[in-house]
Design a protein around this motif. Structure first.
Motif, PDB file in Angstrom:
ATOM      1  N   CYS A  15       0.844  -1.192   0.000  1.00 43.59           N
ATOM      2  CA  CYS A  15       0.000   0.000   0.000  1.00 43.59           C
ATOM      3  C   CYS A  15       0.877   1.238   0.000  1.00 43.59           C
ATOM      4  CB  CYS A  15      -0.932  -0.004   1.205  1.00 43.59           C
ATOM      5  SG  CYS A  15      -0.077  -0.037   2.783  1.00 43.59           S
ATOM      6  N   VAL A  16       0.320   2.343   0.363  1.00 41.63           N
ATOM      7  CA  VAL A  16       1.083   3.574   0.517  1.00 41.63           C
ATOM      8  C   VAL A  16       1.053   3.989   1.975  1.00 41.63           C
ATOM      9  CG1 VAL A  16       0.694   4.381  -1.833  1.00 41.63           C
ATOM     10  CG2 VAL A  16      -0.893   5.057  -0.045  1.00 41.63           C
ATOM     11  N   GLU A  17       2.025   4.803   2.348  1.00 40.52           N
ATOM     12  CA  GLU A  17       2.082   5.364   3.694  1.00 40.52           C
ATOM     13  C   GLU A  17       1.979   6.874   3.580  1.00 40.52           C
ATOM     14  OE1 GLU A  17       5.092   2.572   6.153  1.00 40.52           O
ATOM     15  OE2 GLU A  17       6.030   3.785   4.594  1.00 40.52           O
ATOM     16  N   VAL A  18       1.494   7.487   4.622  1.00 38.99           N
ATOM     17  CA  VAL A  18       1.395   8.949   4.645  1.00 38.99           C
ATOM     18  C   VAL A  18       1.956   9.465   5.965  1.00 38.99           C
ATOM     19  CG1 VAL A  18      -0.952   8.981   5.597  1.00 38.99           C
ATOM     20  CG2 VAL A  18      -0.139  10.908   4.250  1.00 38.99           C
ATOM     21  N   ALA A  19       2.642  10.589   5.880  1.00 39.58           N
ATOM     22  CA  ALA A  19       3.119  11.303   7.066  1.00 39.58           C
ATOM     23  C   ALA A  19       2.534  12.707   6.982  1.00 39.58           C
ATOM     24  CB  ALA A  19       4.642  11.354   7.096  1.00 39.58           C
ATOM     25  N   LEU A  20       1.767  13.074   7.990  1.00 38.69           N
ATOM     26  CA  LEU A  20       1.103  14.378   7.980  1.00 38.69           C
ATOM     27  C   LEU A  20       1.863  15.368   8.852  1.00 38.69           C
ATOM     28  CD1 LEU A  20      -2.584  13.167   8.279  1.00 38.69           C
ATOM     29  CD2 LEU A  20      -1.323  13.806   6.221  1.00 38.69           C
ATOM     30  N   GLY A  21       1.911  16.578   8.391  1.00 38.37           N
ATOM     31  CA  GLY A  21       2.567  17.673   9.092  1.00 38.37           C
ATOM     32  C   GLY A  21       2.163  18.952   8.387  1.00 38.37           C
ATOM     33  N   PRO A  22       3.072  19.902   8.214  1.00 39.36           N
ATOM     34  CA  PRO A  22       2.753  21.101   7.443  1.00 39.36           C
ATOM     35  C   PRO A  22       2.360  20.757   5.998  1.00 39.36           C
ATOM     36  CG  PRO A  22       4.777  21.409   8.666  1.00 39.36           C
ATOM     37  CD  PRO A  22       4.390  19.972   8.817  1.00 39.36           C
ATOM     38  N   ALA A  23       2.879  19.619   5.506  1.00 38.49           N
ATOM     39  CA  ALA A  23       2.508  19.075   4.192  1.00 38.49           C
ATOM     40  C   ALA A  23       2.271  17.586   4.389  1.00 38.49           C
ATOM     41  CB  ALA A  23       3.624  19.306   3.184  1.00 38.49           C
ATOM     42  N   ALA A  24       1.572  16.965   3.446  1.00 39.00           N
ATOM     43  CA  ALA A  24       1.362  15.521   3.484  1.00 39.00           C
ATOM     44  C   ALA A  24       2.407  14.871   2.584  1.00 39.00           C
ATOM     45  CB  ALA A  24      -0.035  15.180   3.002  1.00 39.00           C
ATOM     46  N   LYS A  25       3.132  13.896   3.127  1.00 44.14           N
ATOM     47  CA  LYS A  25       4.116  13.148   2.346  1.00 44.14           C
ATOM     48  C   LYS A  25       3.580  11.738   2.156  1.00 44.14           C
ATOM     49  CE  LYS A  25       8.217  15.714   3.497  1.00 44.14           C
ATOM     50  NZ  LYS A  25       9.622  15.643   3.859  1.00 44.14           N
ATOM     51  N   ILE A  26       3.699  11.233   0.917  1.00 42.52           N
ATOM     52  CA  ILE A  26       3.151   9.932   0.557  1.00 42.52           C
ATOM     53  C   ILE A  26       4.258   9.116  -0.077  1.00 42.52           C
ATOM     54  CG2 ILE A  26       1.352   8.761  -0.774  1.00 42.52           C
ATOM     55  CD1 ILE A  26       0.042  11.693  -0.863  1.00 42.52           C
ATOM     56  N   ARG A  27       4.365   7.815   0.294  1.00 41.48           N
ATOM     57  CA  ARG A  27       5.370   6.934  -0.299  1.00 41.48           C
ATOM     58  C   ARG A  27       4.823   5.520  -0.434  1.00 41.48           C
ATOM     59  NH1 ARG A  27       9.727   6.373   4.676  1.00 41.48           N
ATOM     60  NH2 ARG A  27       8.381   5.149   6.052  1.00 41.48           N
ATOM     61  N   ASP A  28       5.457   4.748  -1.289  1.00 41.00           N
ATOM     62  CA  ASP A  28       5.087   3.360  -1.554  1.00 41.00           C
ATOM     63  C   ASP A  28       5.764   2.459  -0.523  1.00 41.00           C
ATOM     64  OD1 ASP A  28       4.661   0.798  -2.569  1.00 41.00           O
ATOM     65  OD2 ASP A  28       5.231   1.318  -4.601  1.00 41.00           O
ATOM     66  N   THR A  29       5.018   1.580   0.111  1.00 42.29           N
ATOM     67  CA  THR A  29       5.607   0.706   1.126  1.00 42.29           C
ATOM     68  C   THR A  29       6.557  -0.314   0.513  1.00 42.29           C
ATOM     69  OG1 THR A  29       3.717  -0.799   1.018  1.00 42.29           O
ATOM     70  CG2 THR A  29       3.667   0.887   2.727  1.00 42.29           C
ATOM     71  N   ARG A  32      10.254   2.221  -0.115  1.00 41.27           N
ATOM     72  CA  ARG A  32      10.292   3.372   0.787  1.00 41.27           C
ATOM     73  C   ARG A  32      11.412   4.355   0.472  1.00 41.27           C
ATOM     74  NH1 ARG A  32       8.459  -0.758   4.666  1.00 41.27           N
ATOM     75  NH2 ARG A  32       6.382  -0.096   5.332  1.00 41.27           N
ATOM     76  N   SER A  33      12.529   3.859  -0.058  1.00 45.46           N
ATOM     77  CA  SER A  33      13.643   4.753  -0.374  1.00 45.46           C
ATOM     78  C   SER A  33      13.524   5.331  -1.787  1.00 45.46           C
ATOM     79  CB  SER A  33      14.975   4.015  -0.233  1.00 45.46           C
ATOM     80  OG  SER A  33      15.039   2.944  -1.158  1.00 45.46           O
ATOM     81  N   GLY A  34      12.462   4.994  -2.504  1.00 40.42           N
ATOM     82  CA  GLY A  34      12.291   5.432  -3.879  1.00 40.42           C
ATOM     83  C   GLY A  34      11.772   6.838  -4.047  1.00 40.42           C
ATOM     84  N   GLY A  35      11.554   7.550  -2.983  1.00 41.23           N
ATOM     85  CA  GLY A  35      11.084   8.922  -3.076  1.00 41.23           C
ATOM     86  C   GLY A  35       9.697   9.088  -2.482  1.00 41.23           C
ATOM     87  N   THR A  36       9.307  10.339  -2.320  1.00 39.15           N
ATOM     88  CA  THR A  36       8.005  10.659  -1.748  1.00 39.15           C
ATOM     89  C   THR A  36       7.306  11.706  -2.603  1.00 39.15           C
ATOM     90  OG1 THR A  36       8.911  12.398  -0.343  1.00 39.15           O
ATOM     91  CG2 THR A  36       8.753  10.200   0.627  1.00 39.15           C
ATOM     92  N   LEU A  37       6.020  11.700  -2.518  1.00 38.61           N
ATOM     93  CA  LEU A  37       5.195  12.733  -3.126  1.00 38.61           C
ATOM     94  C   LEU A  37       4.766  13.652  -1.995  1.00 38.61           C
ATOM     95  CD1 LEU A  37       3.450  13.873  -5.468  1.00 38.61           C
ATOM     96  CD2 LEU A  37       1.665  12.288  -4.732  1.00 38.61           C
ATOM     97  N   GLU A  38       4.952  14.945  -2.162  1.00 35.17           N
ATOM     98  CA  GLU A  38       4.573  15.904  -1.121  1.00 35.17           C
ATOM     99  C   GLU A  38       3.482  16.822  -1.667  1.00 35.17           C
ATOM    100  OE1 GLU A  38       6.632  19.459   1.431  1.00 35.17           O
ATOM    101  OE2 GLU A  38       7.789  17.623   1.098  1.00 35.17           O
ATOM    102  N   ILE A  39       2.367  16.886  -0.948  1.00 35.41           N
ATOM    103  CA  ILE A  39       1.252  17.748  -1.329  1.00 35.41           C
ATOM    104  C   ILE A  39       0.810  18.537  -0.107  1.00 35.41           C
ATOM    105  CG2 ILE A  39       0.473  16.228  -3.194  1.00 35.41           C
ATOM    106  CD1 ILE A  39      -1.744  15.223  -1.335  1.00 35.41           C
ATOM    107  N   SER A  40       0.051  19.583  -0.338  1.00 36.96           N
ATOM    108  CA  SER A  40      -0.437  20.383   0.790  1.00 36.96           C
ATOM    109  C   SER A  40      -1.456  19.570   1.592  1.00 36.96           C
ATOM    110  CB  SER A  40      -1.089  21.668   0.287  1.00 36.96           C
ATOM    111  OG  SER A  40      -2.306  21.381  -0.384  1.00 36.96           O
TER     112      SER A  40
END
Length: 62
Positions: A15-29, A32-40
């Motif tokens: 699945c995907v994982e998300v880390a929430l903070g000032p922006a939402a970061k999304i990555r593929d489980t 995990r080291s392949g990069g992240t997508l960052e959105i507001s």
């Protein structure tokens, strides 16, 4: 930045994982080291709202 989380409805490594903070970061489980997508966080909230909304009755099933 928040802690990485997965959905409680999905498998842990498929699945995907998300880390929430000032922006939402999304990555593929699976990569995990392949990069992240960052959105507001506003965009993240809009995405979740759209996914939880029932499909309009006039759309054909895929």
């Amino acid at each position: 930045m928040g802690e990485w989380r997965t959905s409680r409805y999905s498998e842990r490594e498929n699945c995907v994982e998300v880390a929430l903070g000032p922006a939402a970061k999304i990555r593929d489980t699976k990569d995990r080291s392949g990069g992240t997508l960052e959105i507001s966080t506003r965009s993240w909230d809009a995405l979740l709202s759209a996914l939880c909304r029932p499909a309009p009755p006039d759309l054909p099933e895929v």
